[in-house]
Design a protein around this motif. Structure first.
Motif, mmCIF file in Angstrom:
data_model
loop_
_atom_site.group_PDB
_atom_site.id
_atom_site.type_symbol
_atom_site.label_atom_id
_atom_site.label_comp_id
_atom_site.label_asym_id
_atom_site.label_seq_id
_atom_site.Cartn_x
_atom_site.Cartn_y
_atom_site.Cartn_z
ATOM 1 N N LEU A 1 84.205 -88.159 -42.697
ATOM 2 C CA LEU A 1 82.953 -87.853 -43.399
ATOM 3 C C LEU A 1 82.223 -86.616 -42.870
ATOM 4 O O LEU A 1 81.678 -85.841 -43.670
ATOM 5 N N PRO A 2 82.165 -86.369 -41.553
ATOM 6 C CA PRO A 2 81.414 -85.211 -41.073
ATOM 7 C C PRO A 2 81.920 -83.870 -41.613
ATOM 8 O O PRO A 2 81.146 -82.913 -41.727
ATOM 9 N N ALA A 3 83.214 -83.777 -41.932
ATOM 10 C CA ALA A 3 83.775 -82.497 -42.375
ATOM 11 C C ALA A 3 83.645 -82.276 -43.873
ATOM 12 O O ALA A 3 83.945 -81.180 -44.356
ATOM 13 N N VAL A 4 83.202 -83.268 -44.626
ATOM 14 C CA VAL A 4 83.081 -83.104 -46.079
ATOM 15 C C VAL A 4 82.146 -81.950 -46.437
ATOM 16 O O VAL A 4 82.482 -81.119 -47.296
ATOM 17 N N PRO A 5 80.950 -81.822 -45.821
ATOM 18 C CA PRO A 5 80.088 -80.680 -46.158
ATOM 19 C C PRO A 5 80.750 -79.326 -45.888
ATOM 20 O O PRO A 5 80.586 -78.384 -46.675
ATOM 21 N N ALA A 6 81.485 -79.226 -44.791
ATOM 22 C CA ALA A 6 82.141 -77.957 -44.462
ATOM 23 C C ALA A 6 83.181 -77.593 -45.509
ATOM 24 O O ALA A 6 83.271 -76.434 -45.945
ATOM 25 N N TYR A 7 83.969 -78.565 -45.951
ATOM 26 C CA TYR A 7 84.959 -78.280 -46.991
ATOM 27 C C TYR A 7 84.290 -78.014 -48.337
ATOM 28 O O TYR A 7 84.778 -77.213 -49.133
ATOM 29 N N ALA A 8 83.154 -78.683 -48.598
ATOM 30 C CA ALA A 8 82.434 -78.423 -49.835
ATOM 31 C C ALA A 8 81.926 -76.983 -49.887
ATOM 32 O O ALA A 8 81.875 -76.360 -50.957
ATOM 33 N N LEU A 9 81.584 -76.428 -48.736
ATOM 34 C CA LEU A 9 81.076 -75.060 -48.678
ATOM 35 C C LEU A 9 82.184 -74.016 -48.602
ATOM 36 O O LEU A 9 82.061 -72.927 -49.173
ATOM 37 N N LEU A 10 83.289 -74.336 -47.916
ATOM 38 C CA LEU A 10 84.265 -73.309 -47.557
ATOM 39 C C LEU A 10 85.627 -73.453 -48.223
ATOM 40 O O LEU A 10 86.403 -72.491 -48.214
ATOM 41 N N ASN A 11 85.953 -74.630 -48.750
ATOM 42 C CA ASN A 11 87.312 -74.810 -49.254
ATOM 43 C C ASN A 11 87.339 -75.906 -50.321
ATOM 44 O O ASN A 11 87.845 -77.003 -50.100
ATOM 45 N N ARG A 12 86.818 -75.599 -51.512
ATOM 46 C CA ARG A 12 86.707 -76.606 -52.571
ATOM 47 C C ARG A 12 87.865 -76.557 -53.564
ATOM 48 O O ARG A 12 87.870 -77.291 -54.550
ATOM 49 N N SER A 13 88.830 -75.707 -53.329
ATOM 50 C CA SER A 13 89.978 -75.637 -54.230
ATOM 51 C C SER A 13 90.722 -76.961 -54.229
ATOM 52 O O SER A 13 90.948 -77.580 -53.185
#
Length: 479
Positions: free
Chosen positions: A94-106
């Motif tokens: 769960l903690p990394a979901v925001p980072a992927y939402a911002l940087l890698n949403r493909s």
């Protein structure tokens, strides 16, 4: 803005340390093929961020970039209804979901990158160190607390493991250090809340929470301590159960770890097999991942904690006992190596965090020669950790778990690194010698009285006059 700056000014040195450590952690974080567990957690976070759901049904896992992931079959689990999910805990995903939402949403597996997950680990490591700074600042002021925070950050696998990849250990170390800070201030709801965050990463952190809460409640004859901590941490346990029900279709704290049940292996037989005994020993002394070979400063500090236990705040001892219990449970659950693809120890990060408050408080009670030795050992630790955290090349195979060490592998391969190790060892000893010049002192906190709203001021005691007599353990709380 001026009001905010004024509020932050007393913490400026701690903030400066975090600002200095942030680029170090972020730039050295893993950006290629990480450990299989870290790969799995990053893929789960990416999938939730890019699609809003965790299922891997229909995803071509073979299309994931080979230079970004190591993703074997055991990293996934097929539910009874046929859905495919990643087998990692909530606190790792769960903690990394925001980072992927911002940087890698493909949504294309070929576009997946490891970096956002690893950077999340770095941020969690910085948050954990912030709570360590807040804790030690109460005892020694801004400057020494900042120094302690920096040293712990670069001399332990908080750098080479927690800040390097998306591990379960990030949330556990964060939760334990936040729990220590809240306990030092007598904030029992906050203590339980922080402990609950830790068990989201590794559910058996509940043993630490339980031992700390029940131990203090019995020792101080204040049952509400255990009640408040239990309710606060229990709320997070409910969240974890709901998450696991959603993800894995089971009402269980273990979630995706169906083959490694805590209860059946730890409490079922009540006995240790030979392999489990070796796991217990390996967690402490194995050259490849043992706590003591990588943190030799504990060889000085842990005996000192035992010798000076009557002069330490009671909560530091209960927290340390919780760390010991956690290590025993961990040795029952997993093999002590914890897999491969990381540098230093990881399964003993939680006990290390539990030991920190007591170990740090006992340092001023040491004779000067032992403090200088301690400084040298810490310098050696910085050399060990920094080499592997930066170069990423010195990973020992599990077959050599009793015979080799990552730093010694580096020294054999690049002998010139001994200069770095000797230099940092000498610097550590010299800094310790400088800091201990003059009459050594031990600080004892005044007791907490009824209605105290301001932090009590420390009284300074000269060791030449003898150490202060221990007080009632219920007075060892700062407000």
């Amino acid at each position: 803005m001026d009001a905010l700056l004024a509020r932050l000014r007393p913490y400026r040195l701690g903030l400066l340390v975090l600002v200095a450590l942030a680029p170090l952690f972020l730039l050295t974080a893993e950006r290629s093929v990480p450990n299989t567990d870290a790969s799995a957690a990053s893929i789960a976070a990416w999938r939730i961020a890019s699609t809003g759901e965790p299922w891997l049904d229909g995803v071509d896992l073979d299309a994931l970039p080979s230079d970004q992931v190591r993703f074997p079959d055991f990293s996934v689990q097929t539910r009874e209804d046929g859905r495919i999910v990643v087998a990692r805990t909530m606190g790792a995903v769960l903690p990394a979901v925001p980072a992927y939402a911002l940087l890698n949403r493909s949504t294309d597996p070929a576009d997946f990158e490891t970096a956002p997950g690893s950077w999340t680990g770095s941020v969690i490591a910085l948050l954990a160190l912030w709570f360590l700074y807040l804790l030690t600042r109460q005892w020694w002021g801004d400057a020494r607390a900042a120094l302690v925070t920096a040293v712990v950050g670069v001399s332990t696998p908080i750098w080479s493991v927690v800040a390097d990849m998306l591990w379960t250990h990030g949330f556990t170390v964060l939760g334990i250090l936040a729990m220590a800070y809240a306990t030092s201030r007598g904030r029992w709801w906050a203590t339980g809340f922080a402990g609950g965050i830790g068990l989201l990463g590794r559910p058996h952190v509940a043993f630490v929470v339980a031992i700390l809460g029940v131990g203090l409640a019995v020792r101080r004859r204040e049952p509400m301590i255990a009640v408040k901590m239990g309710l606060a941490s229990g709320a997070w346990l409910v969240v974890l159960l709901v998450w696991n029900r959603w993800l894995y279709g089971v009402w269980s704290a273990e979630g995706g770890y169906s083959g490694r049940e805590v209860t059946s292996q730890t409490l079922g037989s009540g006995a240790f097999t030979v392999d489990q005994l070796l796991d217990q020993v390996g967690l402490w002394v194995s050259p490849i991942v043992g706590l003591l070979p990588w943190s030799p400063a504990l060889l000085v500090l842990l005996p000192a904690v035992v010798a000076c236990r009557r002069r330490l705040p009671d909560w530091t001892l209960w927290l340390a006992l919780g760390g010991v219990a956690y290590g025993i449970v961990q040795g029952q659950i997993n093999g002590f190596t914890g897999g491969s693809g990381f540098y230093g120890y990881r399964l003993m990060l939680e006990p290390m965090a539990c030991f920190l408050p007591a170990c740090l408080l006992v340092v001023p009670m040491l004779a000067r020669r032992w403090q200088v030795l301690l400084g040298a050992l810490v310098g050696w630790q910085v050399a060990q950790i920094s080499v592997g955290a930066v170069q990423k090349a010195w990973l020992v195979r599990e077959e050599s778990r009793w015979t080799d060490h990552g730093f010694f592998l580096a020294l054999r391969t690049e002998p010139e690194l001994i200069i770095w190790a000797v230099l940092l060892t000498v610097i550590g000893a010299l800094v310790a010698a400088k800091l201990t010049e003059g009459p050594p002192v031990v600080e004892e906190l005044e007791p907490l009285g009824e209605g105290v709203s301001q932090p009590p001021q420390p009284r300074r005691w000269s060791r030449s006059e003898g150490l202060p007599e221990p007080r009632d353990p219920r007075t060892h709380v700062t407000q």
